[in-house]
Design an enzyme around this catalytic site. Structure first.
Site, PDB file in Angstrom:
ATOM      1  N   PHE A  66       0.865  -1.189   0.000  1.00 34.39           N
ATOM      2  CA  PHE A  66       0.000   0.000   0.000  1.00 34.39           C
ATOM      3  C   PHE A  66       0.890   1.223   0.000  1.00 34.39           C
ATOM      4  O   PHE A  66       1.736   1.387   0.878  1.00 34.39           O
ATOM      5  CB  PHE A  66      -0.936   0.041   1.217  1.00 34.39           C
ATOM      6  CG  PHE A  66      -1.905   1.197   1.133  1.00 34.39           C
ATOM      7  CD1 PHE A  66      -3.087   1.073   0.409  1.00 34.39           C
ATOM      8  CD2 PHE A  66      -1.614   2.409   1.728  1.00 34.39           C
ATOM      9  CE1 PHE A  66      -3.967   2.154   0.291  1.00 34.39           C
ATOM     10  CE2 PHE A  66      -2.488   3.494   1.608  1.00 34.39           C
ATOM     11  CZ  PHE A  66      -3.671   3.362   0.897  1.00 34.39           C
TER      12      PHE A  66
ATOM     13  N   ASP B  82       9.493   2.527   2.058  1.00 35.89           N
ATOM     14  CA  ASP B  82       8.305   3.259   2.502  1.00 35.89           C
ATOM     15  C   ASP B  82       8.112   2.953   3.986  1.00 35.89           C
ATOM     16  O   ASP B  82       7.629   1.887   4.360  1.00 35.89           O
ATOM     17  CB  ASP B  82       7.085   2.838   1.669  1.00 35.89           C
ATOM     18  CG  ASP B  82       5.829   3.624   2.054  1.00 35.89           C
ATOM     19  OD1 ASP B  82       5.823   4.228   3.148  1.00 35.89           O
ATOM     20  OD2 ASP B  82       4.855   3.622   1.273  1.00 35.89           O
TER      21      ASP B  82
ATOM     22  N   LYS C 232       2.649   9.688   8.973  1.00 33.08           N
ATOM     23  CA  LYS C 232       1.945   9.114  10.125  1.00 33.08           C
ATOM     24  C   LYS C 232       2.524   9.563  11.469  1.00 33.08           C
ATOM     25  O   LYS C 232       2.365  10.713  11.843  1.00 33.08           O
ATOM     26  CB  LYS C 232       1.888   7.595   9.986  1.00 33.08           C
ATOM     27  CG  LYS C 232       0.981   7.151   8.802  1.00 33.08           C
ATOM     28  CD  LYS C 232       0.648   5.687   8.888  1.00 33.08           C
ATOM     29  CE  LYS C 232      -0.139   5.171   7.701  1.00 33.08           C
ATOM     30  NZ  LYS C 232      -1.577   5.368   7.796  1.00 33.08           N
TER      31      LYS C 232
END
Ligand code: PMP
Length: 429
Positions: free
Chosen positions: A146, A247, A276
C-alpha cells in the site's frame, strides 16, 4: 448548531447526517462511534462511551492521543504563527527538523530531507526524485503493498479492491513483483525469479528508476520482509543503478522497536518516505535520502502549499523528544513481546489463529478456516465483538483476515492489559 458536535447529537444522529452529506467512498471503520475526546490510548465518543484505542488513527499516534508535550508545542507555535507557506517564507524549525531526521535516518552518509503533507504525497515525490536523479521511468513495487490513494500511489499499491476500482487508467511504467510471504507459499527465491522475469518480459533494468517497498507491509497484512530479500534487492539495485526506496510511513518512529524498520536490516535504502507518527496526528510527511539524489529535481520542482506546515513541524519536534525521553523504541519491544506472548497463549483455544507475527510492537494475528483458507468473517466478528466490549481494533491483509495492533507506545500497562483481556474475550466468544 456550533461547528463542534452539539451536546444533543448522538453518534447515530450524526451518522445519518454523514450518509446524507458525505460520499460513501470514504469507508468509515466505526460509523457509530463519533469521537468526542481522546487521551493517550483511550477515546470517548459523543454518547459517553469509552474505548481503548489499539488503532492509533492508523499508526499515527505512537506517542498517544494528545500527548501534553505535543499539544503544548503546537499551542506555542500557534501563538507565533500558523502558516507562511514554507516555500515562500521559510522558518528555522523546519530546517532543524530536516537536520534531526537526516541524523536519525539509518546510514552515516550525507542526507537531505524534504517535507510534504500526506504519506501518498511523500511516495509521489520519492518517485519524482528517483526519476529526476536516474533519468529513468520504471518503478517496481510488491503485490499487497500500500503506497497511497493518489494516482502513482494507486499504481504502486498491490491491491485492487477497494483501492483501485473504477479509478484507472494509472500512470504507466509501474510493475508488481510478488511479495515474498512464505506463509502463503511465496519464497524469497520466487520473488527474485519474478523480478528477473520482469526484467526480461516487461522492462530492462536500465530503464528502472526505483524499487519501492515497505520493510513490513502495513495494509497488506504486517508481513516482515525477509533479510535475504532486502539484501538481494540492494544487490540488484546496485548492479543496475536502481534506487531502493523504503516506505516507512507505517513502520517508522519506534513502531518496530527501532526508530525505523530499515535499522533491522544490514542494508541501507537510498530514499525513505515518512509520515503518520512523524507528527503525532498533525499532517506531515517527508522524503529523506542521499543528498546527491535529493538534489536532482530543479528548484521549484518540489513543494506544496502546506508542505512543512509550521504546526506539524512543531508537533514533530515534540514527537521526536517524547520518543527519545520516554524510550519508546525500547518500550515497543516490551509491549510487542507481551502482546505476542498473549496471542501465542490464545492459540491453544482459538483454532482460527493461523499465525502470530511481528517486529517490535508492529504485531498481527491472522485467522484461517480449518481448510487453511483465509477467514475474513471471523476477523470481522472479532473486531465487532471487541468494539462492543470497548476496544478498537484495525484489520488488514489482502484477504481482510488479519487484525493488526497499533496501540500507542505510551499506553499504560493497565490499559494494555485491559485491552488484551477484551481481545481474549472477543477471540473466544
Ligand atoms: N504508504 C504506507 C506504507 C501507508 O501505510 C500509507 C497509509 N496507510 C500510505 C503510504 C499513504 O499515506 P496517507 O494516507 O497519509 O496518504
Amino acid at each position: 448548531m456550533s461547528h463542534l458536535s452539539t451536546a444533543a447529537s448522538s453518534s447515530a444522529d450524526i451518522n445519518a447526517r454523514r450518509i446524507a452529506a458525505m460520499p460513501r467512498g470514504v469507508g468509515v471503520g466505526f460509523p457509530l462511534i463519533y469521537a468526542e475526546r481522546a487521551r493517550n490510548a483511550e477515546l470517548w465518543d459523543v454518547d459517553g462511551r469509552r474505548y481503548i484505542d489499539f488503532g492509533s488513527g492508523i499508526a499515527v499516534l505512537n506517542t498517544g492521543h494528545s500527548h501534553p508535550r505535543i499539544v503544548d508545542a503546537m499551542r506555542a507555535q500557534m501563538d507565533r504563527f500558523v502558516h507562511t507557506a514554507y516555500q515562500v517564507v521559510p522558518y528555522e524549525s523546519a530546517v532543524y527538523l530536516a537536520e534531526r531526521l537526516n541524523q536519525l535516518a539509518p546510514g552515516g552518509h550525507a542526507k537531505k530531507t524534504v517535507f510534504f503533507t500526506t504519506g501518498a504525497e511523500a511516495v509521489e515525490n520519492a518517485v519524482k526524485i528517483a526519476r529526476a536523479a536516474t533519468g529513468r521511468p520504471g518503478v517496481i513495487s510488491l503485490t499487497g503493498a500500500f503506497h497511497g490513494r493518489t494516482f502513482m500511489g494507486m499504481a504502486l499499491t498491490g491491491k485492487v479492491a477497494p483501492y483501485k476500482i473504477g479509478f484507472g487508467p494509472f500512470p504507466g511504467n509501474t510493475f508488481h513483483v510478488p511479495a515474498p510471504i512464505e506463509l502463503h507459499g511465496v519464497t524469497v527465491d520466487d520473488s527474485l525469479r519474478a523480478l528477473s522475469h520482469l526484467f526480461k518480459s516487461d522492462i530492462a533494468p536500465e530503464q528502472v528508476a526505483a524499487i519501492i517497498l515497505e520493510p513490513v507491509q502495513g495494509e497488506g497484512g504486517f508481513y516482515v520482509m525477509p533479510d535475504a530479500f532486502m539484501r538481494a534487492l540492494r544487490e540488484i539495485c546496485d548492479r543496475h543503478g536502481i534506487l531502493l526506496i523504503a516506505d516507512e510511513i507505517q513502520t517508522g518512529f519506534g513502531r518496530t522497536g527501532k526508530m525505523f524498520a530499515m535499522e533491522h536490516y544490514d542494508v541501507l535504502p537510498d530514499l525513505m518516505t515518512m509520515a503518520k507518527s512523524l507528527a503525532g496526528g498533525a499532517p506531515l510527511s517527508a522524503v529523506c535520502g542521499r543528498a546527491e539524489i535529493m538534489d536532482a529535481p530543479a528548484a521549484g520542482g518540489l513543494g506544496g502549499t502546506y508542505a512543512a506546515n509550521a504546526l506539524s513541524v512543531a508537533s514533530a519536534h515534540a514527537v521526536l523528544d517524547v520518543l527519545e525521553d520516554e524510550q519508546l523504541c525500547e518500550r515497543a519491544q516490551v509491549l510487542g513481546g507481551r502482546l505476542e506472548a498473549r496471542l501465542e497463549s490464545l492459540r491453544a483455544t482459538v483454532p482460527q489463529i493461523s499465525d502470530v507475527r511481528g517486529l517490535g510492537a508492529m504485531v498481527a494475528v491472522e485467522f484461517s478456516k480449518t481448510d487453511g483458507t483465509p477467514d475474513p468473517e471471523f476477523t470481522k466478528q472479532v473486531q465487532e465483538r471487541a468494539r462492543d466490549a470497548g476496544l478498537l481494533l484495525l484489520t488488514c491483509g489482502v484477504h481482510a483476515n488479519v487484525v493488526r495492533f497499533l496501540f500507542p507506545l505510551t499506553i499504560q500497562d493497565e490499559v494494555l492489559e485491559e485491552g488484551l483481556d477484551i481481545l481474549a474475550g472477543a477471540l473466544k466468544a
